[in-house]
Scaffold this motif. Structure first.
Motif, short mmCIF file in Angstrom:
data_model
loop_
_atom_site.label_atom_id
_atom_site.label_comp_id
_atom_site.label_asym_id
_atom_site.label_seq_id
_atom_site.Cartn_x
_atom_site.Cartn_y
_atom_site.Cartn_z
N PHE A 11 31.57 -64.14 -5.34
CA PHE A 11 31.33 -65.20 -4.38
C PHE A 11 32.08 -64.86 -3.10
O PHE A 11 33.26 -64.51 -3.13
N VAL A 12 31.37 -64.94 -1.97
CA VAL A 12 31.97 -64.65 -0.67
C VAL A 12 31.59 -65.79 0.28
O VAL A 12 30.43 -66.15 0.39
N THR A 13 32.58 -66.35 0.94
CA THR A 13 32.30 -67.42 1.89
C THR A 13 31.64 -66.85 3.14
O THR A 13 31.81 -65.68 3.48
N LYS A 14 30.91 -67.71 3.82
CA LYS A 14 30.32 -67.37 5.10
C LYS A 14 30.77 -68.43 6.10
O LYS A 14 30.06 -69.41 6.36
N VAL A 15 31.97 -68.24 6.61
CA VAL A 15 32.59 -69.22 7.49
C VAL A 15 32.58 -68.71 8.92
O VAL A 15 32.97 -67.56 9.19
N ASP A 16 32.13 -69.54 9.84
CA ASP A 16 32.14 -69.16 11.25
C ASP A 16 33.58 -69.07 11.76
O ASP A 16 34.45 -69.83 11.33
N PRO A 17 33.86 -68.16 12.70
CA PRO A 17 35.22 -68.07 13.25
C PRO A 17 35.65 -69.39 13.88
O PRO A 17 34.85 -70.09 14.50
N ALA A 18 36.91 -69.74 13.68
CA ALA A 18 37.48 -70.94 14.29
C ALA A 18 38.04 -70.55 15.65
O ALA A 18 39.03 -69.84 15.73
N GLU A 19 37.38 -70.98 16.73
CA GLU A 19 37.79 -70.57 18.07
C GLU A 19 38.82 -71.52 18.67
O GLU A 19 39.37 -71.23 19.73
#
Length: 256
Positions: free
Chosen positions: A196-204
């Motif tokens: 399982f691998v998350t797909k999280v957008d970068p937190a800018e």
């Protein structure tokens, strides 16, 4: 001189309970009372010593009644007992002595889930400038599922659900990236059976509130023996900016 008079009374036999230090023949007790007495003995002593006394003791220690008494008596173990009883409904070949001592069901199998004490029990590394990048850091923990109390038959045949969870956010004045990698591994610790691998957008932005990443592994197939729990984060600048991670969790649940 006359022959020394024996102090041993006629008709007496050696006491079979002497190994426990009780001076009583515990095998003469009703089974219900024997179980109650044994339930006050620490679990590890029951498994390492009690099972060796005789077949009757071994059968009692391998059964559920004694461990139910211990779990009901200890408030801190009630959740583990509840999870074990639920698992027993679906696994008729429950190894109660193993489950009673190690409690693999209903407890977090990740050690030091908040990363305290300088990440004790975790491996910590940084990017090499080639594969991960100079600003990448990671922490990783390998969970030995068998050592934590599960056994080959339950992992291969019944394949209990493996629930993973993590909470993350940012805590500095710059954004970052966060990813969670969880791998189910075979006995060689390298062959990947499921992942399982998350797909999280970068937190800018800075000070992003905590949010949860979670997943449940089901029907992953036989051969799973280890679980690798790994965070990988990348800070966009040289400043100290990174994801803040807490409450990393691995729970095993056997249900229909």
């Amino acid at each position: 001189m006359g022959q020394a008079r024996s102090r041993k009374r006629a008709g007496t036999t050696p006491l079979s309970g002497q190994g426990v230090g009780s001076g009583l023949d515990l095998t003469l007790l009703p089974q219900e009372l024997l179980v109650l007495i044994l339930s006050w003995v620490p679990g590890r002593a029951l498994v390492t010593r009690g099972r060796l006394v005789c077949r009757q003791w071994r059968d009692l220690i391998d059964g559920p009644t004694l461990w139910k008494l211990q779990g009901e008596r200890d408030p801190s173990g009630r959740e583990a007992l509840k999870a074990a009883l639920e698992a027993a409904r679906h696994c008729p070949r429950m190894e109660w002595a193993r489950v009673g001592v190690l409690q693999p069901f209903g407890r977090n199998l990740v050690r030091n889930p908040r990363g305290e004490e300088q990440f004790q029990h975790w491996q910590v590394g940084h990017g090499d400038g080639v594969c991960l990048g100079d600003n990448t850091c990671w922490i990783s923990q390998l969970v030995d599922l068998v050592k934590e109390g599960l056994w080959e038959d339950v992992l291969d045949t019944f394949q209990p659900d493996i629930l993973i969870s993590d909470w993350w956010g940012t805590h500095e004045k710059c954004g970052c990236t966060y990813n969670l990698y969880v791998l189910l591994l075979a006995a060689d610790k390298n062959s990947v059976i499921d992942r399982f691998v998350t797909k999280v957008d970068p937190a800018e932005e800075w000070n992003v509130p905590f949010q949860q990443a979670s997943h449940v592994f089901r029907k992953y197939g036989p051969g799973v023996r280890y679980l690798r729990f790994q965070h990988i984060g990348n800070r966009p600048g040289a400043e100290r900016t990174e994801a803040h991670i807490t409450n990393s969790t691995v729970l095993v649940k056997l249900s229909g």
